[in-house]
Scaffold this motif. Structure first.
Motif, PDB file in Angstrom:
ATOM      1  N   ASN A   1      87.491  45.910  85.974  1.00  0.00           N
ATOM      2  CA  ASN A   1      87.453  44.703  86.802  1.00  0.00           C
ATOM      3  C   ASN A   1      88.374  43.632  86.244  1.00  0.00           C
ATOM      4  N   LEU A   2      88.377  43.503  84.914  1.00  0.00           N
ATOM      5  CA  LEU A   2      89.233  42.510  84.270  1.00  0.00           C
ATOM      6  C   LEU A   2      90.706  42.860  84.448  1.00  0.00           C
ATOM      7  N   ALA A   3      91.013  44.147  84.409  1.00  0.00           N
ATOM      8  CA  ALA A   3      92.407  44.591  84.507  1.00  0.00           C
ATOM      9  C   ALA A   3      93.035  44.215  85.844  1.00  0.00           C
ATOM     10  N   THR A   4      92.229  44.131  86.893  1.00  0.00           N
ATOM     11  CA  THR A   4      92.775  43.758  88.204  1.00  0.00           C
ATOM     12  C   THR A   4      93.267  42.313  88.221  1.00  0.00           C
ATOM     13  N   GLN A   5      92.815  41.495  87.254  1.00  0.00           N
ATOM     14  CA  GLN A   5      93.237  40.104  87.191  1.00  0.00           C
ATOM     15  C   GLN A   5      94.513  39.910  86.376  1.00  0.00           C
ATOM     16  N   LEU A   6      94.879  40.914  85.585  1.00  0.00           N
ATOM     17  CA  LEU A   6      96.016  40.768  84.685  1.00  0.00           C
ATOM     18  C   LEU A   6      97.317  40.609  85.462  1.00  0.00           C
ATOM     19  N   PRO A   7      98.229  39.772  84.951  1.00  0.00           N
ATOM     20  CA  PRO A   7      99.516  39.608  85.648  1.00  0.00           C
ATOM     21  C   PRO A   7     100.320  40.898  85.639  1.00  0.00           C
ATOM     22  N   ASP A   8     101.137  41.082  86.673  1.00  0.00           N
ATOM     23  CA  ASP A   8     101.902  42.327  86.791  1.00  0.00           C
ATOM     24  C   ASP A   8     103.188  42.295  85.988  1.00  0.00           C
ATOM     25  N   ARG A   9     103.493  41.188  85.330  1.00  0.00           N
ATOM     26  CA  ARG A   9     104.644  41.111  84.440  1.00  0.00           C
ATOM     27  C   ARG A   9     104.301  40.169  83.287  1.00  0.00           C
ATOM     28  N   GLY A  10     105.052  40.332  82.188  1.00  0.00           N
ATOM     29  CA  GLY A  10     104.842  39.451  81.050  1.00  0.00           C
ATOM     30  C   GLY A  10     103.586  39.753  80.259  1.00  0.00           C
ATOM     31  N   THR A  11     103.198  41.032  80.163  1.00  0.00           N
ATOM     32  CA  THR A  11     102.065  41.415  79.328  1.00  0.00           C
ATOM     33  C   THR A  11     102.547  42.390  78.255  1.00  0.00           C
ATOM     34  N   LEU A  12     102.016  42.219  77.047  1.00  0.00           N
ATOM     35  CA  LEU A  12     102.369  43.112  75.952  1.00  0.00           C
ATOM     36  C   LEU A  12     101.071  43.515  75.255  1.00  0.00           C
ATOM     37  N   TYR A  13     100.803  44.817  75.256  1.00  0.00           N
ATOM     38  CA  TYR A  13      99.590  45.341  74.640  1.00  0.00           C
ATOM     39  C   TYR A  13      99.946  46.048  73.334  1.00  0.00           C
ATOM     40  N   ILE A  14      99.040  45.955  72.368  1.00  0.00           N
ATOM     41  CA  ILE A  14      99.227  46.619  71.073  1.00  0.00           C
ATOM     42  C   ILE A  14      97.973  47.438  70.797  1.00  0.00           C
ATOM     43  N   THR A  15      98.152  48.730  70.544  1.00  0.00           N
ATOM     44  CA  THR A  15      96.988  49.582  70.349  1.00  0.00           C
ATOM     45  C   THR A  15      97.328  50.792  69.484  1.00  0.00           C
ATOM     46  N   VAL A  16      96.297  51.394  68.957  1.00  0.00           N
ATOM     47  CA  VAL A  16      96.432  52.660  68.238  1.00  0.00           C
ATOM     48  C   VAL A  16      96.336  53.825  69.215  1.00  0.00           C
ATOM     49  N   HIS A  17      95.440  53.704  70.189  1.00  0.00           N
ATOM     50  CA  HIS A  17      95.179  54.801  71.124  1.00  0.00           C
ATOM     51  C   HIS A  17      95.303  54.304  72.564  1.00  0.00           C
ATOM     52  N   ALA A  18      96.400  54.680  73.220  1.00  0.00           N
ATOM     53  CA  ALA A  18      96.569  54.297  74.618  1.00  0.00           C
ATOM     54  C   ALA A  18      95.478  54.899  75.491  1.00  0.00           C
ATOM     55  N   GLY A  19      95.027  56.097  75.126  1.00  0.00           N
ATOM     56  CA  GLY A  19      94.004  56.762  75.929  1.00  0.00           C
ATOM     57  C   GLY A  19      92.656  56.076  75.895  1.00  0.00           C
ATOM     58  N   ALA A  20      92.436  55.217  74.887  1.00  0.00           N
ATOM     59  CA  ALA A  20      91.166  54.498  74.801  1.00  0.00           C
ATOM     60  C   ALA A  20      91.170  53.220  75.626  1.00  0.00           C
ATOM     61  N   MET A  21      92.335  52.835  76.144  1.00  0.00           N
ATOM     62  CA  MET A  21      92.427  51.625  76.968  1.00  0.00           C
ATOM     63  C   MET A  21      92.035  51.925  78.413  1.00  0.00           C
ATOM     64  N   GLU A  22      91.603  50.895  79.103  1.00  0.00           N
ATOM     65  CA  GLU A  22      91.326  51.023  80.526  1.00  0.00           C
ATOM     66  C   GLU A  22      92.630  51.363  81.261  1.00  0.00           C
ATOM     67  N   ALA A  23      92.583  52.433  82.050  1.00  0.00           N
ATOM     68  CA  ALA A  23      93.786  52.938  82.711  1.00  0.00           C
ATOM     69  C   ALA A  23      94.382  51.910  83.667  1.00  0.00           C
ATOM     70  N   ARG A  24      93.550  51.077  84.285  1.00  0.00           N
ATOM     71  CA  ARG A  24      94.088  50.095  85.237  1.00  0.00           C
ATOM     72  C   ARG A  24      94.922  49.040  84.523  1.00  0.00           C
ATOM     73  N   ALA A  25      94.610  48.762  83.272  1.00  0.00           N
ATOM     74  CA  ALA A  25      95.448  47.839  82.499  1.00  0.00           C
ATOM     75  C   ALA A  25      96.810  48.464  82.233  1.00  0.00           C
ATOM     76  N   LEU A  26      96.826  49.779  82.034  1.00  0.00           N
ATOM     77  CA  LEU A  26      98.090  50.476  81.783  1.00  0.00           C
ATOM     78  C   LEU A  26      98.976  50.535  83.020  1.00  0.00           C
ATOM     79  N   ASP A  27      98.399  50.274  84.192  1.00  0.00           N
ATOM     80  CA  ASP A  27      99.212  50.248  85.407  1.00  0.00           C
ATOM     81  C   ASP A  27     100.334  49.219  85.319  1.00  0.00           C
ATOM     82  N   HIS A  28     100.105  48.155  84.536  1.00  0.00           N
ATOM     83  CA  HIS A  28     101.100  47.092  84.417  1.00  0.00           C
ATOM     84  C   HIS A  28     102.204  47.437  83.426  1.00  0.00           C
ATOM     85  N   VAL A  29     102.038  48.509  82.672  1.00  0.00           N
ATOM     86  CA  VAL A  29     102.992  48.859  81.623  1.00  0.00           C
ATOM     87  C   VAL A  29     104.134  49.679  82.207  1.00  0.00           C
ATOM     88  N   ARG A  30     105.356  49.255  81.937  1.00  0.00           N
ATOM     89  CA  ARG A  30     106.537  50.004  82.365  1.00  0.00           C
ATOM     90  C   ARG A  30     107.387  50.468  81.189  1.00  0.00           C
TER      91      ARG A  30
END
Length: 579
Positions: free
Chosen positions: A375-404
């Motif tokens: 639900n939170l991921a749907t609010q994230l901006p579609d540009r200008g986001t930078l995520y830092i993680t050890v495991h991409a698979g542990a992140m919510e997939a909808r947040a990864l939709d913004h990653v290019r």
């Protein structure tokens, strides 16, 4: 909305022969109704402008006298930004036959062919003044004052950034303010030199060209200009020599890699370049990894949780980046705090376009896979986001939709790319081979979604080598799981070092058998690499561990010296060497 303001010249841009036609006025009114700000940037003096342009009320602010004065049409307040030439200067010009001649709050202006007389007078009187040309106009101003400095003052007053501004002009004196805007436009009648450097050249001339630009702004926020080459931020050079860059107004970036691989170093280098270019960054920092950024204001500390209202207050300064330090928030409560903070940040972004970049460290913890994060991921901006993680698979997939763009570092980079593709449903690209399945320090595997191949990029370290996380690691509490334990060869001890200060104290006190046991096992370098996340220090300690000719006493001293060189320990540490 990316562009929140339009800054426009007057003569030759919205005006023709000093007048603004009805169609141009309608376009300006339409832009205002879209929620954007209007700023006039002109060389004219205020009384002259008010006399010929009765609709200055359409503008939020007017920069007049070629950047020397800011006028608020609503309050009628005038702010003079610089001290003008001495009165004797204009008197001397009149004595030398310069006519016509006008003097404003700051500016002294005339027309060609008096430019030589003006320059000679400046030289003869020994004044530090500059002469600026605007077609036939000759303007004299204090050194360093131009339309760019005036626009900067106006944007600061409105709480806006040049990176959210479109500028439009036509003549020589417009170069400076057009260059500082994220997007520059030249109307169809502009001088060739202005057209050559503009991002957009309108088909229409003067007001018709401005109206054309406004229509594009309202229609799609100039979406086709998201990749302006002059603003791109370098990541590094690929093996073939080509420079790889990031679009500062582009879609999201994910920095992913094994623990201790240098994710914060790479991220810091990218943020330094963005901040140096004037982009505002907000870092959500769960573990205090970014509290030493020289360009950022820190909200929150180890003992006090940040307040969301303090964050939004700090964001109001366009020139200031912010690190939100969550060490004062209990570990289990940090995702909930992020969920409370995000709507406030997005409200500010909707109002001003800032922060330009939202950086979320430990993204697998802040945005874990599940319904709350979805639900939170749907609010994230579609540009200008930078995520830092050890495991991409542990992140919510909808947040990864913004990653290019994916930036992978550390060990087994191909597996990390595969994990990301599995989480997002992307087809896995071809990854270049990596010796020993581990990228060298300073290298990253870059992949842009949709590309068939990933590439190895050699990055540059941050401009300034910082003493990493000094408070967190030097005197904070790393917790039971991340502390070092002196146990000895028989496991009879259980001495806990919860930070580097405690470590050097206990190291001085334990017996030689205990010290040498852990040294022989490589425990010191392993702890620093995995828990302190400092590869450079870990490499130095590994050298001490491997030196069989060094005795316990000298080894302790060498370890202490390496730690002191990179961290500022508390002043009551037992050695006089520590500051």
């Amino acid at each position: 909305m990316r562009f929140h303001a339009l800054a426009t010249d007057y003569d030759g841009t919205i005006a023709h022969d000093g007048a603004v036609d009805a169609d141009t006025l309608k376009a300006l009114e339409k832009l205002k109704k879209s929620g954007r700000k209007l700023i006039m940037v002109t060389g004219r003096e205020l009384p002259d402008l008010l006399a010929i342009f009765p609709r200055l009320d359409l503008f939020d602010l007017a920069v007049v006298e070629n950047g020397a004065v800011v006028y608020n049409p609503r309050t009628k307040e005038t702010r003079v930004l610089s001290e003008g030439p001495p009165p004797k200067f204009a008197e001397e010009l009149r004595k030398r036959g310069v006519q016509p001649l006008s003097s404003g709050h700051v500016i002294v202006a005339t027309f060609v062919p008096h430019e030589k007389t003006v320059l000679d007078t400046v030289r003869d009187m020994g004044l530090e003044l500059q002469v600026i040309f605007n077609k036939d106009a000759v303007m004299v101003l204090p050194s360093g004052v131009n339309k760019a400095t005036g626009l900067a003052a106006a944007l600061a007053e409105l709480g806006l950034s040049p990176h959210n501004t479109v500028g439009v002009g036509d003549a020589e004196n417009d170069h400076a303010f057009l260059k500082m805007c994220e997007c520059s436009a030249a109307v169809g009648n502009a001088l060739p030199a202005v057209k050559d450097t503009a991002d957009i050249v309108t088909k229409g001339k003067r007001g018709a060209g401005v109206a054309e630009l406004i229509e594009q702004l309202i229609a799609d926020d100039l979406s086709d200009l998201k990749t302006l080459a002059r603003h791109r931020v370098p990541v590094g050079n690929a093996d073939g020599g080509q420079e790889e860059t990031l679009d500062p107004a582009g879609a999201g970036v994910l920095v992913c890699g094994t623990s201790g691989s240098g994710k914060s170093t790479l991220t810091t280098a990218l943020m330094e370049r963005l901040a140096h270019a004037g982009y505002q960054i907000l870092v959500v920092d769960p573990e205090g990894d970014y509290t030493n950024l020289e360009f950022a204001h820190i909200v929150g500390n180890t003992n006090q949780a940040p307040r969301p209202e303090d964050v939004t207050e700090a964001l109001r300064d366009p020139k200031r980046s912010i690190v939100v330090n969550l060490l004062g928030v209990p570990l289990a409560d940090r995702p909930a705090f992020f969920a409370q903070l995000l709507p406030r940040v997005l409200e500010e972004k909707a109002r001003t376009g800032r922060p330009h970049w939202l950086v979320v460290d430990e993204s697998h913890h802040m945005l874990p896979a599940g319904p709350d994060a979805a639900n939170l991921a749907t609010q994230l901006p579609d540009r200008g986001t930078l995520y830092i993680t050890v495991h991409a698979g542990a992140m919510e997939a909808r947040a990864l939709d913004h990653v290019r763009t994916l930036l992978v570092i550390g060990g087994h980079p191909a597996k990390t790319v595969e994990e990301f593709c599995k989480a997002t449903g992307e087809k896995r690209p071809k990854c270049p081979p990596v010796s020993g399945n581990k990228l060298p320090t300073g290298d990253t595997m870059l992949w842009r979604r949709g590309d068939k191949n990933a590439v190895i990029v050699h990055t540059q370290p941050p401009r300034t080598e910082r003493k990493r996380h000094s408070r967190k690691y030097a005197e904070g509490n790393l917790g039971a799981d991340r502390s070092f334990y002196f146990r000895g060869p028989d496991g009879k001890l259980n001495l806990k070092a919860s930070n580097l200060f405690m470590f050097v104290q206990l190291a001085d006190g334990v017996d030689d058998d205990t010290w040498e046991f852990h040294r022989a096992n490589g425990d010191y370098s392993q702890w620093v690499r995995e828990q302190i996340k400092d590869n450079q220090l870990a490499d130095e300690l590994a050298e001490v561990e491997a030196d069989a000719e060094t005795g316990p006493r000298d080894a302790r001293a060498a370890v202490r010296a390496a730690i002191e060189a990179r961290y500022t320990l508390p002043s009551d540490a037992p050695s006089g060497k520590i500051d």
